[in-house]
Motif scaffolding. Structure first.
Motif, PDB file in Angstrom:
ATOM      1  N   GLU A   1      12.378  -6.402  -4.909  1.00  0.00           N
ATOM      2  CA  GLU A   1      12.069  -6.568  -3.489  1.00  0.00           C
ATOM      3  C   GLU A   1      12.486  -5.319  -2.702  1.00  0.00           C
ATOM      4  O   GLU A   1      11.740  -4.815  -1.860  1.00  0.00           O
TER       5      GLU A   1
ATOM      6  N   ASP B   1      10.075  -2.599  -3.291  1.00  0.00           N
ATOM      7  CA  ASP B   1       8.823  -2.889  -2.558  1.00  0.00           C
ATOM      8  C   ASP B   1       8.928  -2.433  -1.112  1.00  0.00           C
ATOM      9  O   ASP B   1       8.056  -1.730  -0.586  1.00  0.00           O
ATOM     10  N   ILE B   2      10.008  -2.853  -0.451  1.00  0.00           N
ATOM     11  CA  ILE B   2      10.193  -2.520   0.969  1.00  0.00           C
ATOM     12  C   ILE B   2      10.254  -1.008   1.142  1.00  0.00           C
ATOM     13  O   ILE B   2       9.614  -0.436   2.035  1.00  0.00           O
TER      14      ILE B   2
ATOM     15  N   VAL C   1       6.800   0.457   0.857  1.00  0.00           N
ATOM     16  CA  VAL C   1       5.945   0.163   2.013  1.00  0.00           C
ATOM     17  C   VAL C   1       6.378   0.996   3.220  1.00  0.00           C
ATOM     18  O   VAL C   1       5.538   1.571   3.930  1.00  0.00           O
ATOM     19  N   VAL C   2       7.694   1.078   3.441  1.00  0.00           N
ATOM     20  CA  VAL C   2       8.194   1.878   4.569  1.00  0.00           C
ATOM     21  C   VAL C   2       7.759   3.327   4.408  1.00  0.00           C
ATOM     22  O   VAL C   2       7.321   3.969   5.360  1.00  0.00           O
TER      23      VAL C   2
ATOM     24  N   LEU D   1       4.100   3.529   5.289  1.00  0.00           N
ATOM     25  CA  LEU D   1       3.881   3.376   6.734  1.00  0.00           C
ATOM     26  C   LEU D   1       4.267   4.640   7.499  1.00  0.00           C
ATOM     27  O   LEU D   1       3.612   5.013   8.463  1.00  0.00           O
TER      28      LEU D   1
ATOM     29  N   VAL E   1      -2.536  -5.961   6.547  1.00  0.00           N
ATOM     30  CA  VAL E   1      -1.612  -7.105   6.571  1.00  0.00           C
ATOM     31  C   VAL E   1      -1.916  -8.034   5.397  1.00  0.00           C
ATOM     32  O   VAL E   1      -1.015  -8.508   4.701  1.00  0.00           O
TER      33      VAL E   1
ATOM     34  N   LEU F   1      -0.522  -6.644   2.263  1.00  0.00           N
ATOM     35  CA  LEU F   1       0.931  -6.824   2.191  1.00  0.00           C
ATOM     36  C   LEU F   1       1.290  -8.265   1.832  1.00  0.00           C
ATOM     37  O   LEU F   1       2.196  -8.519   1.038  1.00  0.00           O
TER      38      LEU F   1
ATOM     39  N   LEU G   1       0.946  -8.926  -1.764  1.00  0.00           N
ATOM     40  CA  LEU G   1       2.107  -8.373  -2.476  1.00  0.00           C
ATOM     41  C   LEU G   1       3.262  -9.379  -2.413  1.00  0.00           C
ATOM     42  O   LEU G   1       3.936  -9.647  -3.403  1.00  0.00           O
TER      43      LEU G   1
END
Lengths: 81, 269
Positions: A3, A6-7, A10-11, A14, A68, A71, A74
């Motif tokens: 997890e 993953d974050i 993604v960050v 972004l 979205v 995401l 995911l």
């Protein structure tokens, strides 16, 4: 991936997304409000420009919704594991 | 815990601008432009009177009021939710036509005078060839018999009378309202407001000049039909039993002697 990873990923993605300046925001700030409504004379004058700005905003909105959804997929995948 | 829940919460707390809301603002403005265009087309001299009011609901209501004064009566719908959009979608004409469900429940939903009048009129909807609709009128005939006596309704043919037959017999007489009522019941007045009902056509016609011109033309005809029907209704209301018996005489064409009518009425009671 965990997890946390993953974050992080993604960050990272972004952060690389370029800033987007949407014309609809500019236009809304530009058109005066008369008696609680957007000024009709100005609206009429900017007609085609507004249509273009709306199309751009619709496209951007659609793309954001897609992102979205991706995401959330995911997220669901992690839940399944 | 969902992976992105915390991120979503954080984003929400920063109150990002809503693209949906911005697009809606322009859509509403478009409806307003359409509304102003409607004013220019039909009530150009009233623009200031309408637009000085604040909010779509009160402006639409004012438009409906002023339009009704100048052209023909519009329905007073609720504009609090949809605002200009609802008014722009269709000409909000009040539909007074009678649909299938109205007829099915006629005996329960309409006045004694209307039930009595309807008992003289044929079944107003399609029946296959060879069927005259008499069986579809049984409940209505029973309700009418309860109101005016079986001896009077017994003189009416089971299938009732077609509008054209009633016109032939009653036009230019004081009973003409019945022929007009038959046209109305059969959705055959030639006036949209009387021939169309919400059950079959929940939406009104589009706003265009031909439609408005046609409705302007139909309005006095519609009012005349309703006036004639109301006059007959009021007359029946004065003394339903004897006046309806007189009406049946006029339609059937075989007057019953007064003494005999009285005897039958006594027998009914």
């Amino acid at each position: 991936m965990s997890e946390r990873e993953d974050i992080k990923a993604v960050v990272h993605i972004l952060k690389r997304v370029p800033a987007k300046s949407l014309r609809i925001v500019e236009l809304l700030n530009q058109i005066p409000v008369v008696h609680g409504d957007l000024d009709l004379t100005v609206l009429e004058r900017l007609g085609s420009e507004i249509e273009e700005a709306k199309k751009e905003a619709e496209g951007y909105k659609h793309a954001t919704e897609e992102a979205v959804r991706a995401l959330l997929k995911l997220d669901n995948r992690d839940d399944d594991l | 815990m969902k992976t992105f829940e915390a991120m979503f919460k954080k984003l929400e707390r920063s109150h990002p601008p809503s693209l949906t809301a911005m697009l809606e603002t322009f859509d509403t403005a478009e409806y307003l432009t359409g509304f102003v265009d409607l004013i220019h087309r039909y009530l150009p001299k009233k623009e200031d009177d309408i637009l000085r009011l604040v909010g779509a609901e009160s402006r639409c209501q004012e438009f409906v009021k002023l339009f009704s004064e100048e052209y023909f009566e519009l329905a007073e719908f609720d504009y609090s939710d949809e605002g200009y959009n609802q008014l722009l979608m269709a000409v909000p004409i009040p539909l007074e036509g009678l649909g299938y469900s109205d007829y099915e429940e006629f005996a329960n939903n309409y006045s004694p005078e209307w039930i009595a009048m309807a008992s003289l009129v044929c079944y107003p909807f399609y029946r296959p060839e060879g069927q005259d609709g008499a069986e579809d009128r049984v409940a209505l005939m029973e309700a009418a018999a309860d109101l005016v006596g079986v001896n009077t309704t017994g003189r009416i043919p089971p299938a009732g009378f077609k509008p054209e037959e009633l016109h032939k017999k009653l036009d230019k007489t004081k009973y003409e309202g019945l022929a007009c009522f038959a046209d109305w019941l059969c959705s055959d007045t030639g006036c949209w407001k009387l021939d169309v009902n919400y059950e079959d056509n929940p939406e009104g016609p589009d706003w265009d000049e031909d439609t408005v011109a046609e409705l302007v033309k139909q309005e006095p005809i519609k009012l005349d039909i309703q006036k004639k029907v109301t006059l007959l209704e009021v007359w029946l209301h004065e003394d339903l039993r004897s006046h309806f018996a007189e009406l049946v005489n006029a339609v059937v064409g075989r007057p019953v002697p007064k003494e005999q009518l009285t005897l039958m009425e006594v027998f009914d009671d």
